[in-house]
Design an enzyme around this catalytic site. Structure first.
Site, PDB file in Angstrom:
ATOM      1  CG  ASP A  35     -68.369  46.630  12.113  1.00 40.11           C
ATOM      2  OD1 ASP A  35     -67.638  45.849  11.099  1.00 40.11           O
ATOM      3  OD2 ASP A  35     -69.075  46.137  12.886  1.00 40.11           O
ATOM      4  CE  LYS A  57     -71.786  42.518   8.137  1.00 40.93           C
ATOM      5  NZ  LYS A  57     -70.809  42.795   8.821  1.00 40.93           N
ATOM      6  CB  ILE A  93     -75.937  44.770  22.548  1.00 42.29           C
ATOM      7  CG1 ILE A  93     -75.616  44.121  23.936  1.00 42.29           C
ATOM      8  CG2 ILE A  93     -77.107  45.483  22.271  1.00 42.29           C
ATOM      9  CD1 ILE A  93     -75.795  45.190  25.115  1.00 42.29           C
ATOM     10  CG  MET A 170     -79.547  49.194  13.141  1.00 41.58           C
ATOM     11  SD  MET A 170     -78.800  47.607  12.713  1.00 41.58           S
ATOM     12  CE  MET A 170     -79.219  46.735  14.236  1.00 41.58           C
TER      13      MET A 170
END
Length: 247
Positions: A35, A57, A93, A170
């Protein structure tokens, strides 16, 4: 023979926070899907012989849709490979680990899960912010600031609670909405807040403020993702307990 998928948490960035088991499996992998939030130094541990695939992403920009990642994991394992799915932090998580394993179960592919140091624990420690403290917080709550539908609609009333620390993953994109909503539902405008940018890495930056001013602080300092928000009285200890890069 069908191979196996190892869903591995790479931790928040510092390669020394990678677990011994994660390191052992990573250097033996045939295929690695990794990732965006996996640290560069950890990616460098992937063997030259392995097939290395970036499937990261960034907000709504996906190099590969989630369902295609799920299918790819199953396909590579069915080809007989030892497949490592490498995720920043901990895969269970806010890491979509559960979604990927559901597909593997449907496809009859064996797997193991290797936990990692989640960003909340790693970034808070490296910023000098204890998430719990007998004088300030007896509970801690992890939330995501980026919901599946793209909104930041969180259970605001539940989040305004004394002696509680909030950690928002985020949360930078929706920071203005988050701060205004918490104040609207009763949080003191002077509640301490920290933004931990690129936590546990050499580029780590920490900005402390109040819930009322944190958005302006983020703009002035050009705070960028990946960043974690820590909200609560424990943040007041940061100036006393900070250590990373200091000694």
């Amino acid at each position: 023979m069908t191979g196996k998928v190892y869903l591995i948490g790479a931790g928040p960035g510092d390669p020394e926070l990678l677990t011994l088991k994660a390191h052992r499996l990573l250097i033996k992998a045939d295929v690695v899907l990794y990732d965006r939030l996996v640290g560069k130094e950890i990616i460098e541990l992937i063997p030259e012989s392995a097939e290395k695939m970036y499937v990261g992403k960034a907000k709504s920009l996906h190099s590969l849709p989630q369902d295609e990642i799920n299918s790819l994991l199953a396909r590579k394992a069915k080809e007989g490979h030892m497949v490592v799915r490498l995720k920043g932090g901990d895969p269970f998580i806010f890491g979509r680990g559960g979604e990927e394993l559901e597909e593997l179960i449907e496809e009859g592919v064996p797997f193991e899960v290797v936990p990692g140091v989640t960003a909340a624990a790693g970034c808070a420690a490296y910023a000098g912010i204890p998430l719990t403290h007998r004088d300030y917080a007896q509970s801690v709550r992890f939330l995501t600031g980026h919901l599946k539908d793209g909104t930041t609609e969180l259970p605001w009333e539940e989040l305004v609670h004394p002696a509680q620390t909030l950690v928002i993953y985020m949360g930078l994109t929706g920071l203005k909405d988050i701060s205004q909503s918490l104040i609207r539902f009763g949080m003191s405008p002077s509640m301490p807040v920290a933004i931990v940018e690129k936590g546990t890495t050499r580029e780590q930056r920490v900005f402390t403020s109040t819930i009322q001013d944190v958005y302006d602080v983020s703009v002035v300092n050009e705070a960028k993702s990946p960043a974690l928000l820590i909200i609560g009285e424990v943040v007041a200890l940061q100036s006393k307990l900070e250590w990373y890069g200091k000694y």
